[in-house]
Design a protein around this motif. Structure first.
Motif, short mmCIF file in Angstrom:
data_model
loop_
_atom_site.label_atom_id
_atom_site.label_comp_id
_atom_site.label_asym_id
_atom_site.label_seq_id
_atom_site.Cartn_x
_atom_site.Cartn_y
_atom_site.Cartn_z
N ARG A 9 6.36 -5.28 10.43
CA ARG A 9 5.91 -4.01 9.88
C ARG A 9 5.40 -4.25 8.45
O ARG A 9 6.19 -4.57 7.56
CB ARG A 9 7.03 -2.98 9.88
N ARG A 85 -6.96 -3.55 7.67
CA ARG A 85 -7.24 -4.35 8.89
C ARG A 85 -7.11 -5.84 8.60
O ARG A 85 -6.53 -6.59 9.38
CB ARG A 85 -8.64 -4.05 9.40
N ASP A 88 -3.66 -6.93 8.55
CA ASP A 88 -2.94 -6.58 9.78
C ASP A 88 -1.78 -5.62 9.50
O ASP A 88 -0.71 -5.71 10.08
CB ASP A 88 -2.43 -7.85 10.50
N GLN A 90 -0.03 -1.76 9.17
CA GLN A 90 -0.02 -0.55 9.98
C GLN A 90 0.06 0.71 9.13
O GLN A 90 -0.23 1.80 9.61
CB GLN A 90 1.18 -0.56 10.94
N HIS A 113 -7.96 7.87 8.13
CA HIS A 113 -7.60 7.99 9.55
C HIS A 113 -8.86 8.07 10.43
O HIS A 113 -8.89 7.48 11.51
CB HIS A 113 -6.70 9.20 9.78
N SER A 116 -10.16 4.53 10.51
CA SER A 116 -9.26 3.57 11.15
C SER A 116 -8.04 4.33 11.70
O SER A 116 -7.02 4.43 11.02
CB SER A 116 -8.82 2.51 10.16
N PRO A 117 -8.15 4.86 12.93
CA PRO A 117 -7.07 5.70 13.49
C PRO A 117 -5.71 5.01 13.63
O PRO A 117 -4.69 5.68 13.72
CB PRO A 117 -7.62 6.10 14.87
N THR A 118 -5.68 3.69 13.59
CA THR A 118 -4.39 3.00 13.75
C THR A 118 -3.64 2.85 12.43
O THR A 118 -2.46 2.49 12.44
CB THR A 118 -4.58 1.60 14.37
N ALA A 119 -4.30 3.12 11.31
CA ALA A 119 -3.64 3.01 10.00
C ALA A 119 -3.03 4.36 9.63
O ALA A 119 -3.74 5.33 9.42
CB ALA A 119 -4.63 2.57 8.93
N GLU A 120 -1.72 4.41 9.58
CA GLU A 120 -1.01 5.63 9.21
C GLU A 120 -0.81 5.67 7.71
O GLU A 120 -0.58 4.64 7.08
CB GLU A 120 0.35 5.69 9.89
#
Length: 171
Positions: A9, A85, A88, A90, A113, A116-120
């Motif tokens: 993480r 990204r 790597d 999150q 978001h 890059s929808p995967t980055a919270e």
């Protein structure tokens, strides 16, 4: 049956950190407890005229976080989502002092978001004792010879004294 391998993480705490304050340090300490690795990323913002160079800011952050084993200091000059990204990561960590901060940070989080929808983005409320503290305020106090001891680490205080050409015992 074997356990699935858990992905490390990784969180990014981006900012200008010009200079890093005790408010920033509070967020760094608290965020470091939440993630396997916290990357404190100094933004090389071309639209600002910083007191400290990127190299000086990263060096001051390395000194200030030397006792936190899972904190890494880096710098970037790109879109934040591209940097996230690349590393790597999150999660993007943002500190919030006021409602005004929240409105600004919510807008940025929404844009990030969409890119890059995967980055919270996770918002951390600052410790109330630092809610008034900003790098700009600290620089102004130091510029006029005020005491910044309670607002920054000793290394930052010394570096500010040198920037403003003050003797170590003046501020």
């Amino acid at each position: 049956m074997s356990q699935p391998i858990r992905k490390e993480r990784i969180a990014i705490y981006p900012g200008t950190f010009d200079p890093v304050t005790m408010g920033h340090m509070d967020i760094i300490h608290r965020a470091a407890k939440q993630f396997d690795r916290l990357i404190v990323a100094v933004l090389n913002n071309l639209s600002k005229n910083p007191l400290f160079t990127v190299e000086e800011r990263t060096d001051l952050l390395r000194q200030a976080t030397a006792d936190i084993p899972n904190v890494e200091i880096d710098s970037f000059r790109d879109l934040l989502v591209n940097y996230v990204r690349q590393k790597d990561a999150q999660v993007i960590v943002r500190g919030i002092r006021t409602v005004t901060d929240f409105e600004y940070e919510l807008q940025n989080a929404s844009i990030n978001h969409s890119l890059s929808p995967t980055a919270e983005t996770i918002f951390m409320m600052t410790n109330p004792k630092y809610s008034y503290l900003s790098s700009s305020v600290v620089k102004e106090i130091a510029h006029f010879g005020g005491n910044v001891t309670e607002f920054v680490t000793p290394e930052v205080e010394q570096a500010m004294k040198l920037k403003f050409n003050r003797n170590a015992d003046e501020v």
